[in-house]
Design an enzyme around this catalytic site. Structure first.
Site, mmCIF file in Angstrom:
data_model
loop_
_atom_site.group_PDB
_atom_site.id
_atom_site.type_symbol
_atom_site.label_atom_id
_atom_site.label_comp_id
_atom_site.label_asym_id
_atom_site.label_seq_id
_atom_site.Cartn_x
_atom_site.Cartn_y
_atom_site.Cartn_z
ATOM 1 N N GLU A 324 -2.635 49.432 49.480
ATOM 2 C CA GLU A 324 -1.989 49.021 50.740
ATOM 3 C C GLU A 324 -1.678 50.202 51.654
ATOM 4 O O GLU A 324 -0.582 50.355 52.179
ATOM 5 C CB GLU A 324 -0.745 48.193 50.429
ATOM 6 C CG GLU A 324 -1.099 46.916 49.664
ATOM 7 C CD GLU A 324 0.088 46.102 49.191
ATOM 8 O OE1 GLU A 324 1.235 46.587 49.336
ATOM 9 O OE2 GLU A 324 -0.122 44.981 48.679
ATOM 10 N N GLU A 426 -6.872 39.146 45.072
ATOM 11 C CA GLU A 426 -5.567 38.591 44.680
ATOM 12 C C GLU A 426 -5.349 37.227 45.339
ATOM 13 O O GLU A 426 -4.295 36.989 45.938
ATOM 14 C CB GLU A 426 -4.431 39.549 45.063
ATOM 15 C CG GLU A 426 -4.553 40.957 44.521
ATOM 16 C CD GLU A 426 -3.398 41.858 44.938
ATOM 17 O OE1 GLU A 426 -2.341 41.319 45.360
ATOM 18 O OE2 GLU A 426 -3.537 43.088 44.832
#
Length: 549
Positions: A324, A426
């Site tokens: 991220e 995910e």
């Protein structure tokens, strides 16, 4: 446009294949001196005149601006709209330009965006689905980052697809990308073709990685293990490899749990992603790391990456190196702008056969997040590549609320221009929705990404724990399917060949189209039989298999 159909053989069964309006996957990630031609020859916008609208370009704006817009009449609902346009700006070096739609009482604040530049043309691609028919709609393009810029547009296109057309395009892509045509030829030892030979085929493994996250809870739950391996061929550890899990206190490194989880992975011939080496979000770093600076942090980082990757060299097909990076900058703020670059270089040296990924949220889920646009992702990836790292994969987390299939496809198209494998890493649906709505939206997402040619794997974020799952479970704690689990089971069955049976024709041949993977083959003719195995890998060419009895 009339939907045309053509036919092809699947074993001895004839099934229809889509032959109607085609979707154009063309996309660009480079800024160009001149815009390319409009997709679909402009589509609905071919006969529309661009207009300038005056107003506040975004909530809280202190100024009025002129921005380009198309006024659209009588758009039907239940249609999926794909649009694209070329954009150039004046008044700033670059600006985030967002496409929005106002339709009656409905507003779609972001249906696509692009970081446009001055002096060259950038390609914006997006889309939307109308929930109700619209007598009057406005499709407009605005700068939302606070700069007062002039927006120029060219080669605009808006193409509508019915739901059946969209599904037909998906199935056509699945047939061409996830499957392959096969002809099995059966003859005797003299080369004479044998008509009427019995053919039995069974797919024993799948080529496409489709899996889920697991937690350490699976280690003591043998029923859960059985349930898992009956469905999935890929896995990722939910939290057990993260730094805060393996070294909660400085110097006390413990890999006992991931070691046991890897034993499960090996025992069932699963492939596993490595998630993650570092996480840029400070709240998910060990508390003792958050207090380190300078040489102490550098030493801790070096020890972490060497310890983890040397121990597990060759075990994981992927590594999410620095998670991220578009939203957080924990390491770059403390160690300099080259911190992430050094992480990737060190990871490649330590485990050169693993694919290294950027892993990020809100790239494909929405375009409302200004931190993680497709252009931001592309720019960060190119920065790393220019720094000399081996960047190999695009990781898209896929934490959806309400999926926009046209935007998903458009974003994947743009990322696909980089020529790297794309994984949904995910996938889940937000738990503020009821379970049936979660299941409906999950099916939309999975069909969209499985049918996209550049997507090479899908991992669900559905690790089952005693207290539930992160946002979405496939089953309850007794392994009884929830609606999302029913969707997954149905799609897994649809996306495999399973067992096929039939007989050779007058040419001694049996023809079928099978999903990519490994197969067992059993052939019987009169009192003679033969067994064989074969694999189907992706190719446009028909696979020929010769059996002699």
């Amino acid at each position: 446009m009339t939907m045309l159909m053509f036919w092809f053989l699947l074993g001895t069964t004839i099934v229809p294949s889509y032959g109607g309006l085609l979707y154009d996957h063309t996309a660009y990630s480079e800024c160009k001196d001149e815009p390319e031609k409009a997709l679909y020859n402009g589509g609905i916008l071919k006969a529309h005149v661009l207009q300038n609208v005056t107003g506040k370009p975004f909530t809280g704006s202190k100024f009025l601006a002129h921005y380009p817009a198309f006024i659209l009449h009588n758009l039907p609902s239940a249609s999926i709209y794909s649009f694209s346009i070329w954009v150039k700006i004046k008044g700033a070096d670059s600006a985030l330009i967002t496409a929005s739609l106002k339709s009656g009482k409905e507003s779609y604040n972001c249906t696509g965006n692009v970081i446009a530049k001055s002096g060259c043309w950038s390609f914006l691609k997006g889309g939307f689905t109308l929930q109700s028919p619209s007598r009057l709609s406005v499709l407009y393009f605005q700068n939302i980052d606070g700069q007062q810029v002039d927006i120029q547009v060219a080669s605009a296109s808006l193409q509508s697809f019915t739901s059946d057309e969209w599904k037909g395009i998906q199935q056509s892509k699945i047939n061409s990308v996830r499957k392959r045509a096969v002809i099995i030829h059966v003859s005797d030892k003299f080369g004479n073709r044998l008509q009427g030979a019995s053919i039995t085929l069974q797919q024993v493994s799948k080529d496409f990685p489709f899996g889920s996250a697991i937690s350490q809870n699976i280690l003591a739950n043998f029923a859960y293990q059985k349930w898992f391996v009956e469905r999935f061929n890929a896995v990722v550890f939910e939290n057990e490899l993260k730094w805060y899990a393996t070294e909660p206190k400085q110097g006390q490194v413990n890999y006992t749990i991931p070691d046991k989880m890897l034993e499960f992975v090996r025992a069932h011939k699963l492939i596993a992603r490595g998630h993650n080496i570092f996480w840029e979000d400070p709240s998910y770093n060990p508390s003792w790391v958050q207090n380190l600076t300078g040489p102490n942090l550098e030493k801790a980082v070096k020890t972490r990456i060497q310890s983890l990757l040397i121990k597990y060299k060759g075990e994981f097909i992927h590594w999410d190196v620095s998670n991220e990076m578009l939203h957080y900058r924990f390491y770059e703020d403390r160690m300099g702008l080259n911190a992430s670059l050094d992480f990737f270089k060190t990871a490649h040296r330590a485990d050169p056969l693993a694919t290294l990924f950027m892993n990020e949220f809100n790239v494909v889920e929405t375009c409302d997040d200004v931190n993680s646009t497709a252009d931001s992702y592309i720019a960060k990836l190119r920065d790393l590549q220019e720094g000399g790292i081996e960047m190999d994969g695009i990781g898209l987390e896929g934490h959806f609320t309400v999926p926009n299939p046209a935007l998903i496809r458009a974003t994947l198209d743009r990322l696909a221009t980089l020529g790297l494998p794309i994984w949904l890493t995910e996938v889940d649906i937000k738990d503020t929705l009821d379970k049936h709505t979660q299941a409906t939206y999950l099916e939309i997402v999975l069909r969209e990404v499985f049918s996209h040619p550049s997507v090479k794997g899908i991992i669900l974020w559905t690790a089952l724990n005693p207290n539930g799952c992160y946002r979405m479970c496939l089953t309850d704690n007794n392994l009884r399917n929830l609606p999302a689990g029913d969707v997954v089971d149905s799609l897994l069955k649809e996306w495999q060949t399973g067992i096929a049976q039939g007989y050779t024709d007058e040419y001694g041949s049996y023809t079928f189209s099978g999903f990519l993977g490994d197969y067992n083959l059993h052939v019987v003719h009169r009192n003679q039989a033969a067994n064989s195995t074969f694999s189907l890998s992706q190719s446009d060419e028909t696979k020929h298999i010769y059996i002699q009895l």
